[in-house]
Design a protein around this motif. Structure first.
Motif, mmCIF file in Angstrom:
data_model
loop_
_atom_site.group_PDB
_atom_site.id
_atom_site.type_symbol
_atom_site.label_atom_id
_atom_site.label_comp_id
_atom_site.label_asym_id
_atom_site.label_seq_id
_atom_site.Cartn_x
_atom_site.Cartn_y
_atom_site.Cartn_z
ATOM 1 N N ILE A 140 0.837 -1.206 0.000
ATOM 2 C CA ILE A 140 0.000 0.000 0.000
ATOM 3 C C ILE A 140 0.870 1.252 0.000
ATOM 4 O O ILE A 140 0.623 2.197 -0.753
ATOM 5 C CB ILE A 140 -0.956 0.010 1.208
ATOM 6 C CG1 ILE A 140 -1.912 -1.179 1.161
ATOM 7 C CG2 ILE A 140 -1.747 1.322 1.259
ATOM 8 C CD1 ILE A 140 -2.696 -1.380 2.442
ATOM 9 N N SER A 141 1.885 1.251 0.834
ATOM 10 C CA SER A 141 2.778 2.401 0.935
ATOM 11 C C SER A 141 3.433 2.712 -0.403
ATOM 12 O O SER A 141 3.471 3.864 -0.839
ATOM 13 C CB SER A 141 3.851 2.115 1.993
ATOM 14 O OG SER A 141 4.758 3.176 2.077
ATOM 15 N N LYS A 142 3.927 1.681 -1.056
ATOM 16 C CA LYS A 142 4.589 1.870 -2.354
ATOM 17 C C LYS A 142 3.595 2.329 -3.420
ATOM 18 O O LYS A 142 3.867 3.260 -4.178
ATOM 19 C CB LYS A 142 5.244 0.556 -2.781
ATOM 20 C CG LYS A 142 5.968 0.645 -4.091
ATOM 21 C CD LYS A 142 6.607 -0.676 -4.451
ATOM 22 C CE LYS A 142 7.245 -0.589 -5.822
ATOM 23 N NZ LYS A 142 7.750 -1.875 -6.280
ATOM 24 N N GLU A 143 2.441 1.687 -3.468
ATOM 25 C CA GLU A 143 1.461 1.983 -4.515
ATOM 26 C C GLU A 143 0.857 3.375 -4.377
ATOM 27 O O GLU A 143 0.647 4.072 -5.362
ATOM 28 C CB GLU A 143 0.354 0.928 -4.497
ATOM 29 C CG GLU A 143 -0.650 1.071 -5.602
ATOM 30 C CD GLU A 143 -0.035 0.912 -6.987
ATOM 31 O OE1 GLU A 143 -0.539 1.581 -7.916
ATOM 32 O OE2 GLU A 143 0.940 0.163 -7.166
ATOM 33 N N LEU A 144 0.576 3.794 -3.148
ATOM 34 C CA LEU A 144 -0.109 5.068 -2.929
ATOM 35 C C LEU A 144 0.809 6.169 -2.422
ATOM 36 O O LEU A 144 0.347 7.280 -2.136
ATOM 37 C CB LEU A 144 -1.279 4.867 -1.958
ATOM 38 C CG LEU A 144 -2.326 3.848 -2.391
ATOM 39 C CD1 LEU A 144 -3.436 3.760 -1.346
ATOM 40 C CD2 LEU A 144 -2.894 4.174 -3.760
ATOM 41 N N ASN A 145 2.100 5.847 -2.279
ATOM 42 C CA ASN A 145 3.080 6.827 -1.835
ATOM 43 C C ASN A 145 2.694 7.445 -0.492
ATOM 44 O O ASN A 145 2.692 8.672 -0.329
ATOM 45 C CB ASN A 145 3.297 7.902 -2.898
ATOM 46 C CG ASN A 145 4.575 8.660 -2.691
ATOM 47 O OD1 ASN A 145 5.537 8.133 -2.145
ATOM 48 N ND2 ASN A 145 4.589 9.912 -3.120
ATOM 49 N N ILE A 146 2.367 6.566 0.452
ATOM 50 C CA ILE A 146 1.998 6.978 1.805
ATOM 51 C C ILE A 146 2.979 6.298 2.760
ATOM 52 O O ILE A 146 3.179 5.090 2.661
ATOM 53 C CB ILE A 146 0.560 6.555 2.144
ATOM 54 C CG1 ILE A 146 -0.432 7.270 1.230
ATOM 55 C CG2 ILE A 146 0.237 6.853 3.606
ATOM 56 C CD1 ILE A 146 -1.849 6.771 1.364
ATOM 57 N N PRO A 147 3.580 7.043 3.670
ATOM 58 C CA PRO A 147 4.508 6.422 4.616
ATOM 59 C C PRO A 147 3.847 5.293 5.410
ATOM 60 O O PRO A 147 2.687 5.402 5.825
ATOM 61 C CB PRO A 147 4.905 7.573 5.544
ATOM 62 C CG PRO A 147 4.655 8.809 4.747
ATOM 63 C CD PRO A 147 3.469 8.487 3.872
ATOM 64 N N ALA A 148 4.601 4.223 5.610
ATOM 65 C CA ALA A 148 4.076 3.056 6.329
ATOM 66 C C ALA A 148 3.574 3.425 7.724
ATOM 67 O O ALA A 148 2.544 2.914 8.170
ATOM 68 C CB ALA A 148 5.144 1.968 6.417
ATOM 69 N N ASP A 149 4.291 4.311 8.403
ATOM 70 C CA ASP A 149 3.865 4.725 9.750
ATOM 71 C C ASP A 149 2.492 5.379 9.725
ATOM 72 O O ASP A 149 1.692 5.184 10.643
ATOM 73 C CB ASP A 149 4.879 5.686 10.372
ATOM 74 C CG ASP A 149 6.181 4.996 10.756
ATOM 75 O OD1 ASP A 149 6.193 3.755 10.870
ATOM 76 O OD2 ASP A 149 7.186 5.712 10.940
ATOM 77 N N ASP A 150 2.211 6.153 8.682
ATOM 78 C CA ASP A 150 0.892 6.775 8.552
ATOM 79 C C ASP A 150 -0.190 5.721 8.364
ATOM 80 O O ASP A 150 -1.283 5.832 8.923
ATOM 81 C CB ASP A 150 0.853 7.755 7.384
ATOM 82 C CG ASP A 150 1.676 9.007 7.639
ATOM 83 O OD1 ASP A 150 2.197 9.174 8.764
ATOM 84 O OD2 ASP A 150 1.808 9.817 6.698
ATOM 85 N N LEU A 151 0.119 4.700 7.566
ATOM 86 C CA LEU A 151 -0.853 3.627 7.345
ATOM 87 C C LEU A 151 -1.142 2.873 8.631
ATOM 88 O O LEU A 151 -2.286 2.530 8.915
ATOM 89 C CB LEU A 151 -0.336 2.642 6.286
ATOM 90 C CG LEU A 151 -0.298 3.166 4.862
ATOM 91 C CD1 LEU A 151 0.501 2.216 3.980
ATOM 92 C CD2 LEU A 151 -1.706 3.341 4.324
ATOM 93 N N LEU A 152 -0.109 2.607 9.406
ATOM 94 C CA LEU A 152 -0.271 1.835 10.635
ATOM 95 C C LEU A 152 -0.984 2.621 11.737
ATOM 96 O O LEU A 152 -1.690 2.039 12.555
ATOM 97 C CB LEU A 152 1.086 1.351 11.140
ATOM 98 C CG LEU A 152 1.745 0.296 10.261
ATOM 99 C CD1 LEU A 152 3.185 0.070 10.685
ATOM 100 C CD2 LEU A 152 0.952 -1.002 10.294
ATOM 101 N N SER A 153 -0.818 3.936 11.736
ATOM 102 C CA SER A 153 -1.442 4.733 12.795
ATOM 103 C C SER A 153 -2.845 5.220 12.420
ATOM 104 O O SER A 153 -3.588 5.682 13.277
ATOM 105 C CB SER A 153 -0.554 5.928 13.149
ATOM 106 O OG SER A 153 -0.458 6.819 12.065
ATOM 107 N N ALA A 154 -3.191 5.109 11.158
ATOM 108 C CA ALA A 154 -4.501 5.607 10.709
ATOM 109 C C ALA A 154 -5.612 4.640 11.105
ATOM 110 O O ALA A 154 -5.424 3.433 11.114
ATOM 111 C CB ALA A 154 -4.492 5.789 9.199
ATOM 112 N N GLY A 155 -6.754 5.202 11.407
ATOM 113 C CA GLY A 155 -7.917 4.377 11.685
ATOM 114 C C GLY A 155 -8.610 3.968 10.394
ATOM 115 O O GLY A 155 -8.908 2.809 10.176
ATOM 116 N N SER A 156 -8.794 4.911 9.514
ATOM 117 C CA SER A 156 -9.565 4.687 8.298
ATOM 118 C C SER A 156 -8.810 5.189 7.078
ATOM 119 O O SER A 156 -8.240 6.279 7.102
ATOM 120 C CB SER A 156 -10.897 5.433 8.405
ATOM 121 O OG SER A 156 -11.516 5.563 7.153
#
Length: 71
Positions: free
Chosen positions: A9-25
């Motif tokens: 997800i991080s690679k495909e959407l260019n979102i830091p992994a930490d943001d993905l893990l800390s996000a609720g939705s």
């Protein structure tokens, strides 16, 4: 498995992994739209050789779906 999914997800959407893990939705916290989610779903399905027909809105929900479809 969770780390691999976050990496995809991080690679495909260019979102830091930490943001993905800390996000609720995905939609509410990260402003990921349905097209992005569809794109991620296709990649995950190909990577794991599964079919995902259910909806999801968090990393944990996606991990559970992948896990349940692999068995």
């Amino acid at each position: 498995m969770k780390n691999k999914i976050v990496e995809i997800i991080s690679k495909e959407l260019n979102i830091p992994a930490d943001d993905l893990l800390s996000a609720g939705s995905f939609r509410t916290d990260l402003n990921i739209d349905s097209l992005d989610i569809f794109q991620v779903t296709l990649i995950i399905q190909k990577e794991y050789g599964i079919s995902i027909n259910e909806t999801y809105d968090t990393v944990d929900e996606l991990v559970k779906l992948v896990d349940s479809n692999e068995k």
